[in-house]
Enzyme design. Structure first.
Site, PDB file in Angstrom:
ATOM      1  N   TYR A  51       0.822  -1.214   0.000  1.00  0.00           N
ATOM      2  CA  TYR A  51       0.000   0.000   0.000  1.00  0.00           C
ATOM      3  C   TYR A  51       0.856   1.264   0.000  1.00  0.00           C
ATOM      4  CZ  TYR A  51      -4.465  -2.475   0.851  1.00  0.00           C
ATOM      5  OH  TYR A  51      -5.606  -3.240   0.727  1.00  0.00           O
ATOM      6  N   ASN A 114     -13.213  -3.408   4.930  1.00  0.00           N
ATOM      7  CA  ASN A 114     -14.196  -3.397   3.838  1.00  0.00           C
ATOM      8  C   ASN A 114     -14.182  -4.686   3.019  1.00  0.00           C
ATOM      9  OD1 ASN A 114     -11.784  -2.936   2.572  1.00  0.00           O
ATOM     10  ND2 ASN A 114     -12.457  -1.176   1.370  1.00  0.00           N
ATOM     11  N   HIS A 117     -10.309  -6.244  -1.493  1.00  0.00           N
ATOM     12  CA  HIS A 117      -9.586  -5.247  -2.284  1.00  0.00           C
ATOM     13  C   HIS A 117      -9.731  -5.581  -3.763  1.00  0.00           C
ATOM     14  CE1 HIS A 117      -6.211  -2.783  -3.728  1.00  0.00           C
ATOM     15  NE2 HIS A 117      -5.838  -3.846  -4.421  1.00  0.00           N
ATOM     16  N   GLU A 128       0.366  -5.544  -8.340  1.00  0.00           N
ATOM     17  CA  GLU A 128      -0.155  -6.257  -7.167  1.00  0.00           C
ATOM     18  C   GLU A 128      -0.115  -7.774  -7.370  1.00  0.00           C
ATOM     19  OE1 GLU A 128      -3.974  -4.356  -6.643  1.00  0.00           O
ATOM     20  OE2 GLU A 128      -3.050  -2.495  -5.965  1.00  0.00           O
TER      21      GLU A 128
END
Ligand code: CMP
Length: 139
Positions: A51, A114, A117, A128
């Site tokens: 991140y 949440n 991703h 990623e």
């Protein structure tokens, strides 16, 4: 592969709560082909590198602590227009603002927890995916 590939992570609280199978089933029902999938632990340092675009933001510290707090599921998914369609599929970053029926609406607890991703661009999907899977051309 660009354009048809996205990268996803099912986040620690969601894995811990036992929703991995439900979410993977929903992803496949959505027409995404699972090209690669692993359950892994990442360290706070690894989460920080993953991140790194958020370094300096107020949520960075909590985000990297959270993402290293337990196992996560990482996967490469294939579908036409994968990045954009998957972001719509999982719902808005904030579960409170996500559309009914989306993964974040159903399984998300808060902005940081949440549930899942999804990459925000083809470049991110490539970076990623490469963070967790080598030999990308084989996927
Ligand atoms: P994700 O798609 O994994 O990308 C970055 C994450 O930072 C995001 O989901 C949220 O879980 C988390 N986050 C926490 N606070 C914020 C915020 N204010 N804005 C955006 N993302 C946030």
């Amino acid at each position: 592969m660009t354009g048809n590939i996205t990268f996803t992570m099912i986040k620690p609280s969601t894995v811990k709560a036992g929703y991995t199978g439900n979410i993977i089933a929903k992803i496949e029902e959505g027409g995404y082909i699972i090209k690669a999938l692993r359950k892994v632990y990442i360290s706070k340092e690894q989460a920080g590198r993953f991140y790194e675009m958020h370094i300096g933001k107020p949520f960075y510290e909590d985000l990297t602590t959270f993402m290293s707090s337990g196992p996560i599921i990482v996967a490469i998914l294939e579908k036409g227009n994968a990045v954009e369609s998957f972001r719509k599929f999982i719902g808005a970053t904030d579960p409170a603002k996500a559309e009914e029926g989306t993964i974040r609406k159903v399984y998300g607890i808060s902005l940081s927890e949440n549930a899942i991703h999804g990459s925000d661009s083809d470049e991110s999907a490539c970076r990623e995916s490469g963070f967790f899977f080598s030999d990308l051309e084989r996927f």
